[in-house]
Design a protein around this motif. Sequence first.
Motif, PDB file in Angstrom:
ATOM      1  N   VAL A 472      40.105  53.413  41.880  1.00  0.00           N
ATOM      2  CA  VAL A 472      38.909  53.140  41.098  1.00  0.00           C
ATOM      3  C   VAL A 472      39.162  53.632  39.674  1.00  0.00           C
ATOM      4  O   VAL A 472      39.693  54.723  39.477  1.00  0.00           O
ATOM      5  CB  VAL A 472      37.673  53.852  41.674  1.00  0.00           C
ATOM      6  CG1 VAL A 472      36.425  53.481  40.882  1.00  0.00           C
ATOM      7  CG2 VAL A 472      37.486  53.502  43.144  1.00  0.00           C
ATOM      8  N   ARG A 488      40.916  44.022  34.335  1.00  0.00           N
ATOM      9  CA  ARG A 488      41.777  43.793  35.507  1.00  0.00           C
ATOM     10  C   ARG A 488      42.862  42.773  35.178  1.00  0.00           C
ATOM     11  O   ARG A 488      44.002  42.905  35.622  1.00  0.00           O
ATOM     12  CB  ARG A 488      40.928  43.334  36.703  1.00  0.00           C
ATOM     13  CG  ARG A 488      40.173  44.480  37.375  1.00  0.00           C
ATOM     14  CD  ARG A 488      39.269  43.992  38.487  1.00  0.00           C
ATOM     15  NE  ARG A 488      39.964  43.071  39.382  1.00  0.00           N
ATOM     16  CZ  ARG A 488      40.819  43.459  40.326  1.00  0.00           C
ATOM     17  NH1 ARG A 488      41.086  44.737  40.483  1.00  0.00           N
ATOM     18  NH2 ARG A 488      41.396  42.583  41.100  1.00  0.00           N
ATOM     19  N   THR A 502      40.735  48.647  42.611  1.00  0.00           N
ATOM     20  CA  THR A 502      39.808  47.780  43.332  1.00  0.00           C
ATOM     21  C   THR A 502      38.538  47.553  42.514  1.00  0.00           C
ATOM     22  O   THR A 502      37.991  46.460  42.497  1.00  0.00           O
ATOM     23  CB  THR A 502      39.435  48.429  44.676  1.00  0.00           C
ATOM     24  OG1 THR A 502      40.637  48.683  45.406  1.00  0.00           O
ATOM     25  CG2 THR A 502      38.518  47.528  45.485  1.00  0.00           C
ATOM     26  N   ARG A 503      38.105  48.602  41.829  1.00  0.00           N
ATOM     27  CA  ARG A 503      36.915  48.490  40.989  1.00  0.00           C
ATOM     28  C   ARG A 503      37.175  49.156  39.645  1.00  0.00           C
ATOM     29  O   ARG A 503      37.875  50.160  39.568  1.00  0.00           O
ATOM     30  CB  ARG A 503      35.703  49.163  41.653  1.00  0.00           C
ATOM     31  CG  ARG A 503      35.286  48.516  42.957  1.00  0.00           C
ATOM     32  CD  ARG A 503      33.973  49.098  43.439  1.00  0.00           C
ATOM     33  NE  ARG A 503      33.549  48.513  44.694  1.00  0.00           N
ATOM     34  CZ  ARG A 503      32.363  48.700  45.246  1.00  0.00           C
ATOM     35  NH1 ARG A 503      31.470  49.457  44.627  1.00  0.00           N
ATOM     36  NH2 ARG A 503      32.046  48.137  46.392  1.00  0.00           N
ATOM     37  N   HIS A 505      34.764  50.527  36.538  1.00  0.00           N
ATOM     38  CA  HIS A 505      33.401  50.795  36.105  1.00  0.00           C
ATOM     39  C   HIS A 505      33.390  51.053  34.604  1.00  0.00           C
ATOM     40  O   HIS A 505      34.183  51.866  34.101  1.00  0.00           O
ATOM     41  CB  HIS A 505      32.831  52.017  36.813  1.00  0.00           C
ATOM     42  CG  HIS A 505      32.788  51.884  38.297  1.00  0.00           C
ATOM     43  ND1 HIS A 505      32.114  50.879  38.924  1.00  0.00           N
ATOM     44  CD2 HIS A 505      33.350  52.645  39.276  1.00  0.00           C
ATOM     45  CE1 HIS A 505      32.253  51.015  40.233  1.00  0.00           C
ATOM     46  NE2 HIS A 505      33.006  52.072  40.468  1.00  0.00           N
ATOM     47  N   TYR A 527      29.941  56.894  42.067  1.00  0.00           N
ATOM     48  CA  TYR A 527      30.469  55.648  42.641  1.00  0.00           C
ATOM     49  C   TYR A 527      30.066  55.521  44.103  1.00  0.00           C
ATOM     50  O   TYR A 527      29.711  54.449  44.580  1.00  0.00           O
ATOM     51  CB  TYR A 527      31.991  55.641  42.481  1.00  0.00           C
ATOM     52  CG  TYR A 527      32.714  54.696  43.397  1.00  0.00           C
ATOM     53  CD1 TYR A 527      32.667  53.313  43.212  1.00  0.00           C
ATOM     54  CD2 TYR A 527      33.476  55.179  44.459  1.00  0.00           C
ATOM     55  CE1 TYR A 527      33.340  52.446  44.045  1.00  0.00           C
ATOM     56  CE2 TYR A 527      34.151  54.325  45.292  1.00  0.00           C
ATOM     57  CZ  TYR A 527      34.080  52.957  45.094  1.00  0.00           C
ATOM     58  OH  TYR A 527      34.754  52.119  45.931  1.00  0.00           O
ATOM     59  N   ALA A 539      32.087  45.560  39.633  1.00  0.00           N
ATOM     60  CA  ALA A 539      33.272  45.665  40.480  1.00  0.00           C
ATOM     61  C   ALA A 539      33.871  44.294  40.748  1.00  0.00           C
ATOM     62  O   ALA A 539      33.165  43.298  40.786  1.00  0.00           O
ATOM     63  CB  ALA A 539      32.901  46.324  41.813  1.00  0.00           C
ATOM     64  N   GLN A 540      35.189  44.293  40.926  1.00  0.00           N
ATOM     65  CA  GLN A 540      35.907  43.075  41.283  1.00  0.00           C
ATOM     66  C   GLN A 540      36.848  43.403  42.433  1.00  0.00           C
ATOM     67  O   GLN A 540      37.470  44.454  42.448  1.00  0.00           O
ATOM     68  CB  GLN A 540      36.726  42.552  40.092  1.00  0.00           C
ATOM     69  CG  GLN A 540      35.902  42.198  38.872  1.00  0.00           C
ATOM     70  CD  GLN A 540      35.052  40.979  39.088  1.00  0.00           C
ATOM     71  OE1 GLN A 540      35.425  40.105  39.857  1.00  0.00           O
ATOM     72  NE2 GLN A 540      33.912  40.916  38.419  1.00  0.00           N
TER      73      GLN A 540
END
Length: 546
Positions: A472, A488, A502-503, A505, A527, A539-540
């Motif tokens: 993260v 990303r 993964t995410r 922020h 989170y 988030a993606q």
Amino acid sequence: MSALERPTGIRLTGTEAALSVHRRINRTALAYPRDSAVPALFAAVVARRPDAPAVVQGDRTYTYRELDRLSNGLARRLLRRGYTPGATVGICLARSPELIVALLAVLKCGGAYLPFDAGWPEERLRGLFADADCRWVIRSEASAVRPDGCQVVLVNGELDPCQDAHDDAPAVDVPADAIAYINFTSGSTGRPKGVPIRHRSIARLVCGARFARLDAHSRLLHLAPVTFDAATFEIWGALLNGGTCVLYPDALVRLSRLGQVVEEHGVTVVFLTTALFNAVIDEAPDALAQAETVLMGGELQSMPHVAAALRAYGPGRLVHVYGPTEATTFATYHPVDQLIPDSGLLPIGRPIQNTRLYVIDGDALCEPGRTGEIHLAGDGLSPGYLGMPELTAERFVERVVDGVDERLYRTGDHGTLLPDGSLVFQGRADDQVKINGFRIELGEIAHHLDRHPAVRRSHVAVATTHTGKALVAFVVSDDPHATPAELRRHLRDRLPAYMVPTRIHLCEALPLTATGKVDGRALLAAYDSSTPPPARWAAQPVASRD
């Protein structure tokens, strides 16, 4: 690689209890062919078992004789093209018999193979090839990668034992201390670290193994990406012992398919990263029901999953393993026959054959119960990092231990010895982590995030989810148009998929501790909170690893 100057060894002190436990656990010397390189060891197996199955994938089977002749043919093809023994060869082939042929061919030419993934960013590939001085590539027609200045040798379709083979291996003398392959691991400066491994180190890993039965009756599953050092064990553990290397047929692991492959091909030995092991235990424990030995490692183990596996499979089948790339795949092992009651501890065990382990605090050996840094010694150690003499001198050190000169690798991992000599992992002092078996420097991810023009500050952490660990990132940006998706994409252009968080922020600020450091716990608490994050936090999903 030129010889590295070694500093004068510092003499380690230790109480009688510390010396006693280290003497006991380090009685690991075992006769093995330490002066033979992989081609000679493989040739000896071919002479003993020419018609035994060496490599199996689906309905394709190659005997040792066929694998030997095919690799001879490809090796001679390389030499005819002007290949010079000792040079590095990039390997970009899918998991297949052709991959195994290519690895053998490079080694028979006296070369070192450098496995890489065509999906890695071009910038990263250029750096890897420069550090390894790699000017040759073996790839398939399907892969369009062609690093600048490299000669490309194509391996297309299924190799024909009648047309693509040769009876005689090249007349190249390959010493046991030559470099066999190079793996690259994450680096905190943004530059991956090249770790060369000698032929002798491979032999030390797979000959006379204490952690699994490796012989002519063994059938090892090759499941790991060849860029991951677990593949060293999966491939050579079979082929240098006369067993069979069973190649998982698909790029992505599906649990139902895993069980079919294990059962259909009579797989006896399987290695799984911790995350994959947990997924199997949760969703398809029967997939491993036929395996004789299940090795697991790469991250801190989930005790509920280990307990469930022990109930499902019984004692004598689970083995917890540990080892950094710099020590050739595995350094310690712990047979999981029972759990330590009420402790929550799963030891990483004792050193494997021809490997020594020391727990050191400052310049003193630690007695049982005292935590220190884990140091490794023995024939598994890499000669050092490619093109990084200062880091090599920092991590590979000379010490006098109990009156004996030892070359040690400082792992950066902390551990504690139990009274019986078993080692318990206690975490790391730096920001290096393992996720799905991949060793990752969080600083390398932050380095590339910070190079994005919209990023003012960033912090990368590891979150624990119901499926395991996940990367993260938290980013402070002055650009109101910055998005997690854009960041990303920026990272995907520079890092392998398994290193992309993964995410991501977007935050107004990063909270600090009383000492002025980023308060990662506070960020992760926000989170993990059930309270919805601020509107700018998004988030993606990250692509799954094969």
